[in-house]
Write an enzyme that holds these catalytic residues in place. Structure first.
Site, PDB file in Angstrom:
ATOM      1  N   ALA A   1       0.505   1.189   6.806  1.00 23.33           N
ATOM      2  CA  ALA A   1       1.170   2.418   7.244  1.00 23.33           C
ATOM      3  C   ALA A   1       0.673   3.526   6.325  1.00 23.33           C
ATOM      4  CB  ALA A   1       2.678   2.263   7.151  1.00 23.33           C
TER       5      ALA A   1
ATOM      6  N   GLY B   1       0.885  -2.779   7.250  1.00 21.18           N
ATOM      7  CA  GLY B   1       0.982  -2.610   8.706  1.00 21.18           C
ATOM      8  C   GLY B   1      -0.244  -3.140   9.443  1.00 21.18           C
TER       9      GLY B   1
ATOM     10  N   GLU C   1       0.426  -6.736   9.775  1.00 19.90           N
ATOM     11  CA  GLU C   1       1.545  -6.819  10.731  1.00 19.90           C
ATOM     12  C   GLU C   1       1.074  -6.563  12.168  1.00 19.90           C
ATOM     13  OE1 GLU C   1       3.776  -4.089   8.203  1.00 19.90           O
ATOM     14  OE2 GLU C   1       5.464  -5.454   8.344  1.00 19.90           O
TER      15      GLU C   1
ATOM     16  N   GLU D   1       3.212  -4.254   0.150  1.00 24.72           N
ATOM     17  CA  GLU D   1       4.300  -3.261   0.097  1.00 24.72           C
ATOM     18  C   GLU D   1       5.087  -3.290  -1.204  1.00 24.72           C
ATOM     19  OE1 GLU D   1       3.606  -5.166   2.713  1.00 24.72           O
ATOM     20  OE2 GLU D   1       3.608  -3.944   4.523  1.00 24.72           O
TER      21      GLU D   1
HETATM   22  N1  COA Z   1      -2.187   5.273   3.729  1.00 26.68           N
HETATM   23  C1  COA Z   1      -2.746   6.490   3.575  1.00 26.68           C
HETATM   24  N2  COA Z   1      -4.003   6.664   3.140  1.00 26.68           N
HETATM   25  C2  COA Z   1      -4.721   5.560   2.858  1.00 26.68           C
HETATM   26  C3  COA Z   1      -4.204   4.277   2.989  1.00 26.68           C
HETATM   27  C4  COA Z   1      -2.864   4.145   3.456  1.00 26.68           C
HETATM   28  N3  COA Z   1      -2.293   2.958   3.655  1.00 26.68           N
HETATM   29  N4  COA Z   1      -5.146   3.383   2.613  1.00 26.68           N
HETATM   30  C5  COA Z   1      -6.216   4.097   2.259  1.00 26.68           C
HETATM   31  N5  COA Z   1      -5.969   5.425   2.405  1.00 26.68           N
HETATM   32  C6  COA Z   1      -6.867   6.560   2.136  1.00 26.68           C
HETATM   33  C7  COA Z   1      -7.056   6.803   0.655  1.00 26.68           C
HETATM   34  O1  COA Z   1      -5.978   7.568   0.139  1.00 26.68           O
HETATM   35  C8  COA Z   1      -8.357   7.552   0.667  1.00 26.68           C
HETATM   36  O2  COA Z   1      -8.126   8.875   1.085  1.00 26.68           O
HETATM   37  P1  COA Z   1      -8.864  10.124   0.342  1.00 26.68           P
HETATM   38  O3  COA Z   1     -10.332   9.853   0.525  1.00 26.68           O
HETATM   39  O4  COA Z   1      -8.368  11.307   1.086  1.00 26.68           O
HETATM   40  O5  COA Z   1      -8.436  10.033  -1.091  1.00 26.68           O
HETATM   41  C9  COA Z   1      -9.131   6.856   1.782  1.00 26.68           C
HETATM   42  O6  COA Z   1      -8.157   6.233   2.616  1.00 26.68           O
HETATM   43  C10 COA Z   1     -10.088   5.794   1.289  1.00 26.68           C
HETATM   44  O7  COA Z   1      -9.353   4.860   0.513  1.00 26.68           O
HETATM   45  P2  COA Z   1      -9.746   4.429  -0.975  1.00 26.68           P
HETATM   46  O8  COA Z   1      -8.516   3.921  -1.657  1.00 26.68           O
HETATM   47  O9  COA Z   1     -10.489   5.505  -1.642  1.00 26.68           O
HETATM   48  O10 COA Z   1     -10.753   3.216  -0.661  1.00 26.68           O
HETATM   49  P3  COA Z   1     -11.098   1.999  -1.628  1.00 26.68           P
HETATM   50  O11 COA Z   1     -12.260   1.327  -1.012  1.00 26.68           O
HETATM   51  O12 COA Z   1     -11.217   2.441  -3.028  1.00 26.68           O
HETATM   52  O13 COA Z   1      -9.836   1.005  -1.535  1.00 26.68           O
HETATM   53  C11 COA Z   1      -8.078  -0.178  -0.406  1.00 26.68           C
HETATM   54  C12 COA Z   1      -9.510   0.379  -0.329  1.00 26.68           C
HETATM   55  C13 COA Z   1      -7.725  -0.705   0.973  1.00 26.68           C
HETATM   56  C14 COA Z   1      -8.018  -1.337  -1.424  1.00 26.68           C
HETATM   57  C15 COA Z   1      -7.106   0.942  -0.842  1.00 26.68           C
HETATM   58  O14 COA Z   1      -7.343   2.083  -0.016  1.00 26.68           O
HETATM   59  C16 COA Z   1      -5.648   0.580  -0.735  1.00 26.68           C
HETATM   60  O15 COA Z   1      -5.155  -0.159  -1.547  1.00 26.68           O
HETATM   61  N6  COA Z   1      -4.959   1.124   0.292  1.00 26.68           N
HETATM   62  C17 COA Z   1      -3.542   0.968   0.446  1.00 26.68           C
HETATM   63  C18 COA Z   1      -3.216  -0.405   0.969  1.00 26.68           C
HETATM   64  C19 COA Z   1      -1.721  -0.573   1.077  1.00 26.68           C
HETATM   65  O16 COA Z   1      -0.988  -0.611   0.112  1.00 26.68           O
HETATM   66  N7  COA Z   1      -1.245  -0.706   2.326  1.00 26.68           N
HETATM   67  C20 COA Z   1       0.119  -0.953   2.617  1.00 26.68           C
HETATM   68  C21 COA Z   1       0.849   0.289   2.894  1.00 26.68           C
HETATM   69  S1  COA Z   1       2.556  -0.088   3.213  1.00 26.68           S
END
Ligand code: COA
Length: 260
Positions: A66, A111, A114, A134
């Site tokens: 999400a 999500g 999910e 989460e």
């Molecule tokens: N919600 C909003 N934005 C998200 C996102 C999310 N769940 N997951 C990634 N993004 C965004 C990042 O903020 C970033 O945006 P920006 O370029 O404007 O800063 C962009 O997507 C790229 O992500 P980034 O974190 O730079 O990529 P990465 O390769 O370094 O890492 C992940 C990849 C998936 C490990 C990391 O993005 C992450 O941990 N995301 C969240 C996962 C999460 O906790 N999901 C559950 C949510 S309830």
């Protein structure tokens, strides 16, 4: 149909849905959830589409969860609404009346995992990663993860994933039964299509009732589940397709199903 965060096309009975916010790793913001509801409502009604394949745009992610920016602003009332909205859309997918195949091309977190759980079959690229992170954000899964994950992989494995927030690889997901198959990235779409085509060769009405029997029976007692099965078995015996399928077998020819 025009969407901001989704791509959609239809080919040979298959509906292809792509979550298209690659700059945010296809994170599901409210707008995208609403678009998914609109599209899947249409897919449920559209008789030409027999199977749906859902995937994520770009090289990196299926859906990275999400939208955390939106999550950061929710109060208690809004949080519950947020969860109920997502749950409603994912239940629409689960109860679509036709199979939905998740082609998991990269990160499927929160999500994202999910969403795959609401689908009926999960095919993962070797590059896919799964997880329910989460708790690392001070949250819990809110789009069905606490319920569907435990039902699919068992309480112990589900709780390990949900409580640690650890990510697992596609291969590990295969080992715990979270995905059906792992394929090289370049074969993901064709692997999904191969399954879709096999399903399309079968009677759509039988496919629908089979899905309904499994979906509705799973959370009931065995006795109640068997009653549901017998009820649907009776209904399917009254269809033209069941007459055609059995007759075609006896006549040693391919059946021509009409979905009636
Ligand atoms: N919600 C909003 N934005 C998200 C996102 C999310 N769940 N997951 C990634 N993004 C965004 C990042 O903020 C970033 O945006 P920006 O370029 O404007 O800063 C962009 O997507 C790229 O992500 P980034 O974190 O730079 O990529 P990465 O390769 O370094 O890492 C992940 C990849 C998936 C490990 C990391 O993005 C992450 O941990 N995301 C969240 C996962 C999460 O906790 N999901 C559950 C949510 S309830």
């Amino acid at each position: 149909m025009e969407f901001k965060n989704l791509l959609f096309k239809q080919e040979e009975g298959i509906g292809f849905v792509t979550i298209n916010r690659p700059d945010k790793l296809n994170a599901l913001n409210i707008e995208t959830i609403k678009e998914l509801e609109e599209l899947f409502t249409h897919l449920k009604e559209n008789q030409e589409i027999k199977v749906v394949i859902i995937t994520g745009a770009g090289e990196k992610a299926f859906v990275a969860g999400a939208d955390i920016e939106e999550l950061s602003k929710l109060n208690m009332v809004e949080g519950k609404e947020y969860s109920l909205r997502g749950q409603r859309v994912f239940s629409l997918i689960e109860n679509l009346g036709k199979p939905v195949i998740a082609g998991v091309n990269g990160y499927a977190l929160g999500g994202g995992t999910e969403l795959t759980l609401a689908c009926h079959i999960r095919i993962a690229s070797e590059k896919a990663m799964f997880g329910q992170p989460e708790v690392k954000l001070g949250l819990i899964p809110g789009y069905g993860g606490t319920q569907r994950l435990a039902r699919l992989v068992g309480k112990g494995k589900a709780l390990e994933l949900i409580l640690t927030g650890d990510m697992i690889t596609a291969q590990q997901a295969l080992e715990i039964g979270l995905v059906n198959k792992v394929v090289p990235p370049e074969e993901l779409l064709s692997a999904c299509k191969d399954i879709a085509k096999k399903i399309i060769n079968n009677s759509p009405i039988a496919v629908k009732y089979a899905l309904e029997a499994v979906n509705n029976g799973l959370d009931k007692s065995l006795e109640e589940g068997l009653d549901i099965e017998a009820e649907l078995f009776g209904m399917v015996c009254g269809t033209e397709d069941s007459k055609e399928g059995t007759k075609a077998f006896l006549e040693k020819r391919k059946p021509v199903f009409k979905g009636k």
